[in-house]
Design a protein around this motif. Sequence first.
Motif, PDB file in Angstrom:
ATOM      1  N   SER A 136      25.198   7.422  53.011  1.00  0.00           N
ATOM      2  CA  SER A 136      26.181   6.502  52.226  1.00  0.00           C
ATOM      3  C   SER A 136      26.655   5.177  52.816  1.00  0.00           C
ATOM      4  O   SER A 136      27.355   4.360  52.306  1.00  0.00           O
ATOM      5  CB  SER A 136      27.377   7.236  51.735  1.00  0.00           C
ATOM      6  OG  SER A 136      27.923   7.918  53.016  1.00  0.00           O
ATOM      7  N   ILE A 137      26.238   5.136  54.352  1.00  0.00           N
ATOM      8  CA  ILE A 137      26.803   3.975  54.770  1.00  0.00           C
ATOM      9  C   ILE A 137      25.372   2.866  55.321  1.00  0.00           C
ATOM     10  O   ILE A 137      25.613   1.877  55.131  1.00  0.00           O
ATOM     11  CB  ILE A 137      27.473   4.353  56.200  1.00  0.00           C
ATOM     12  CG1 ILE A 137      28.766   5.155  55.843  1.00  0.00           C
ATOM     13  CG2 ILE A 137      27.782   2.902  56.851  1.00  0.00           C
ATOM     14  CD1 ILE A 137      29.820   4.117  55.219  1.00  0.00           C
ATOM     15  N   ILE A 138      24.441   3.570  55.725  1.00  0.00           N
ATOM     16  CA  ILE A 138      23.379   2.597  56.213  1.00  0.00           C
ATOM     17  C   ILE A 138      22.084   3.005  55.686  1.00  0.00           C
ATOM     18  O   ILE A 138      21.211   2.042  55.018  1.00  0.00           O
ATOM     19  CB  ILE A 138      23.070   2.465  57.968  1.00  0.00           C
ATOM     20  CG1 ILE A 138      23.294   3.997  58.403  1.00  0.00           C
ATOM     21  CG2 ILE A 138      24.141   1.495  58.357  1.00  0.00           C
ATOM     22  CD1 ILE A 138      22.930   3.700  59.961  1.00  0.00           C
ATOM     23  N   LEU A 139      21.767   4.112  55.646  1.00  0.00           N
ATOM     24  CA  LEU A 139      20.021   4.443  55.221  1.00  0.00           C
ATOM     25  C   LEU A 139      20.132   4.959  53.728  1.00  0.00           C
ATOM     26  O   LEU A 139      20.157   6.170  53.369  1.00  0.00           O
ATOM     27  CB  LEU A 139      19.493   5.698  56.019  1.00  0.00           C
ATOM     28  CG  LEU A 139      19.618   5.226  57.451  1.00  0.00           C
ATOM     29  CD1 LEU A 139      19.070   6.720  58.411  1.00  0.00           C
ATOM     30  CD2 LEU A 139      18.823   4.160  57.659  1.00  0.00           C
ATOM     31  N   PHE A 140      20.462   4.255  52.864  1.00  0.00           N
ATOM     32  CA  PHE A 140      20.747   4.368  51.414  1.00  0.00           C
ATOM     33  C   PHE A 140      19.510   5.239  50.813  1.00  0.00           C
ATOM     34  O   PHE A 140      19.534   5.820  49.918  1.00  0.00           O
ATOM     35  CB  PHE A 140      21.064   3.080  50.644  1.00  0.00           C
ATOM     36  CG  PHE A 140      22.120   2.490  51.159  1.00  0.00           C
ATOM     37  CD1 PHE A 140      23.481   2.796  51.172  1.00  0.00           C
ATOM     38  CD2 PHE A 140      22.209   1.183  51.975  1.00  0.00           C
ATOM     39  CE1 PHE A 140      24.476   2.117  51.480  1.00  0.00           C
ATOM     40  CE2 PHE A 140      23.022   0.580  52.304  1.00  0.00           C
ATOM     41  CZ  PHE A 140      24.347   0.979  52.291  1.00  0.00           C
ATOM     42  N   GLU A 141      18.306   4.570  50.970  1.00  0.00           N
ATOM     43  CA  GLU A 141      17.101   5.007  50.360  1.00  0.00           C
ATOM     44  C   GLU A 141      16.427   6.021  50.836  1.00  0.00           C
ATOM     45  O   GLU A 141      15.440   6.830  50.327  1.00  0.00           O
ATOM     46  CB  GLU A 141      16.128   3.824  50.031  1.00  0.00           C
ATOM     47  CG  GLU A 141      16.888   2.979  49.139  1.00  0.00           C
ATOM     48  CD  GLU A 141      15.948   1.814  48.776  1.00  0.00           C
ATOM     49  OE1 GLU A 141      15.002   1.772  48.744  1.00  0.00           O
ATOM     50  OE2 GLU A 141      16.680   0.693  48.260  1.00  0.00           O
ATOM     51  N   THR A 142      16.898   6.706  52.235  1.00  0.00           N
ATOM     52  CA  THR A 142      16.046   7.295  52.985  1.00  0.00           C
ATOM     53  C   THR A 142      16.656   8.971  52.251  1.00  0.00           C
ATOM     54  O   THR A 142      17.438   9.303  51.897  1.00  0.00           O
ATOM     55  CB  THR A 142      16.500   7.666  54.237  1.00  0.00           C
ATOM     56  OG1 THR A 142      16.455   6.463  54.773  1.00  0.00           O
ATOM     57  CG2 THR A 142      15.505   8.291  54.959  1.00  0.00           C
ATOM     58  N   PRO A 143      15.291   9.894  51.981  1.00  0.00           N
ATOM     59  CA  PRO A 143      15.681  11.163  51.381  1.00  0.00           C
ATOM     60  C   PRO A 143      16.355  11.919  52.280  1.00  0.00           C
ATOM     61  O   PRO A 143      15.962  11.756  53.507  1.00  0.00           O
ATOM     62  CB  PRO A 143      14.159  11.702  51.210  1.00  0.00           C
ATOM     63  CG  PRO A 143      13.215  10.564  51.347  1.00  0.00           C
ATOM     64  CD  PRO A 143      13.904   9.486  51.816  1.00  0.00           C
ATOM     65  N   PRO A 144      17.316  12.545  51.828  1.00  0.00           N
ATOM     66  CA  PRO A 144      18.261  13.400  52.694  1.00  0.00           C
ATOM     67  C   PRO A 144      17.686  14.267  53.429  1.00  0.00           C
ATOM     68  O   PRO A 144      17.791  14.469  54.761  1.00  0.00           O
ATOM     69  CB  PRO A 144      19.215  14.135  51.938  1.00  0.00           C
ATOM     70  CG  PRO A 144      19.292  13.069  50.710  1.00  0.00           C
ATOM     71  CD  PRO A 144      17.745  12.506  50.451  1.00  0.00           C
ATOM     72  N   SER A 145      16.707  15.126  52.942  1.00  0.00           N
ATOM     73  CA  SER A 145      15.834  16.182  53.692  1.00  0.00           C
ATOM     74  C   SER A 145      15.083  15.468  55.062  1.00  0.00           C
ATOM     75  O   SER A 145      15.074  16.261  56.103  1.00  0.00           O
ATOM     76  CB  SER A 145      14.856  16.754  53.031  1.00  0.00           C
ATOM     77  OG  SER A 145      14.372  15.992  51.910  1.00  0.00           O
ATOM     78  N   ILE A 146      14.631  14.081  54.971  1.00  0.00           N
ATOM     79  CA  ILE A 146      14.079  13.642  56.145  1.00  0.00           C
ATOM     80  C   ILE A 146      14.872  13.667  57.162  1.00  0.00           C
ATOM     81  O   ILE A 146      14.829  14.056  58.323  1.00  0.00           O
ATOM     82  CB  ILE A 146      13.892  12.025  55.728  1.00  0.00           C
ATOM     83  CG1 ILE A 146      12.637  12.252  54.714  1.00  0.00           C
ATOM     84  CG2 ILE A 146      13.077  11.908  57.078  1.00  0.00           C
ATOM     85  CD1 ILE A 146      11.219  12.889  55.213  1.00  0.00           C
TER      86      ILE A 146
END
Lengths: 81, 363
Positions: B109-119
């Motif tokens: 929610s702060i920097i890596l908006f588009e990275t899938p959470p599971s990664i």
Amino acid sequence: MFFTLLLVTVAFIIIILLEVPRLVVQKKWRDLAAFSFLLLPAIVYSYGITLDVNLPNPTHLIIKLFDPLALRLEQLLGTTQ
Amino acid sequence: MEKEYISARQCIFLLIGSIIGISLMLVPSLTIVIAKQDAWLAPWLSTIPGLVLISLLVSLNKMYPGQSLVQYSSSILGLPGYFLSLLMLWFFLFLGALNLRSMVHFLTSIILFETPPSILYFFIILLCAYGIKLGLEVMARAFSLLIPFTIILALIIQVFSMINADFEKLLPILSNGVLPVIHAGLNFTAFPVGEALVLFSMIIYQVKNLRGIGAKLSSGFIFAIFILFLVIERAIVTLGPERASRSIYSIAAAINTVSGGGIILPFLTLNGFVFSVSELILCYYAFVTGVAHWAKLSDYKPLILPAGALFMVLGIYSFENAIEEATFSSIWTVYALPIEFGIPLLLWVAAVIKSRLKPTNQL
């Protein structure tokens, strides 16, 4: 979903290949039992999450058990939001 | 299992890192939403239970040297001790999973908006697994290098974000009475203080020079409380109690109010990452070594990878949505306090009674 299933399967195969042969060769059956006891729920839940199966959720159990107590505490301290 | 030793200084750094942990991000809003502008009093309220818990753990360690909580709980209580330590192991597992989840939530929610959470889950757990595979000594050395730098960085961020500080926002003091502050203090005792200190029941027995360990750990604990006090106070004076209680990560929101604050944001993330990894890695370590002690295994290393998978799965599955996650913080207090303080207290009382009874039996 197929891709996720493939990745999950590969990950678990890697984990098993890394640890199990060594444990079997050294005849550490106790360690192997603990290893499988931890790995089994992980396997069940990861396939459950990928296939969207409803599995028992520990958080829901904790919420159900402790919610009345939490409400009681808030009433006691007068901080009900 | 081969013994590993860390020095008291390294143990203090681990303690500071794990108390600050993910609470650096979450604690300001959680305390301010209850106690409003008096939230800065909450950390100081929790020092007393924290110091009591440290003295309990140190005294238990003196009575049963070289044993972890899982080991001495069974040697004190026998069969019920096994169940108590099983409860403790579950607590470590669930705590680690929640920590991991909060870390990933913060990053997405702060920097890596588009990275899938599971990664993110996967790579954080992989990092921790590698650290634990190398052993406690290596982890302790790494954190005694990292934590001082991170604390300096935290203080720099503190100075930068205090540009817009308005100390009028701290007034009026105790306008809603003492009860909300006590509630916030209870939450604070359960969330960063108790959970981090109880992890040290699995670490203290590995400290090499145990002389004065209680005083040293207490000073580290007070220092961590001071840092968290600064963070809460900063959120109040820069954002005001209303706005700070509405934002999830008020520490990031406070920086965004400063012009050019975007430059500090990566440092803040780095800061939060080091602190929260130190807590997660201790949960992971406590769980893995705890299971190995419980099942009387020769080595904890075969358990690292399956335990990592378990942490990841539980982290992903523990909550269905953000609302559930937000309401859980009030339940966490009543759930965690009995485990964090009750189990060490029970064990201590039982151990004292046992040691008092022994000489009379011999007479």
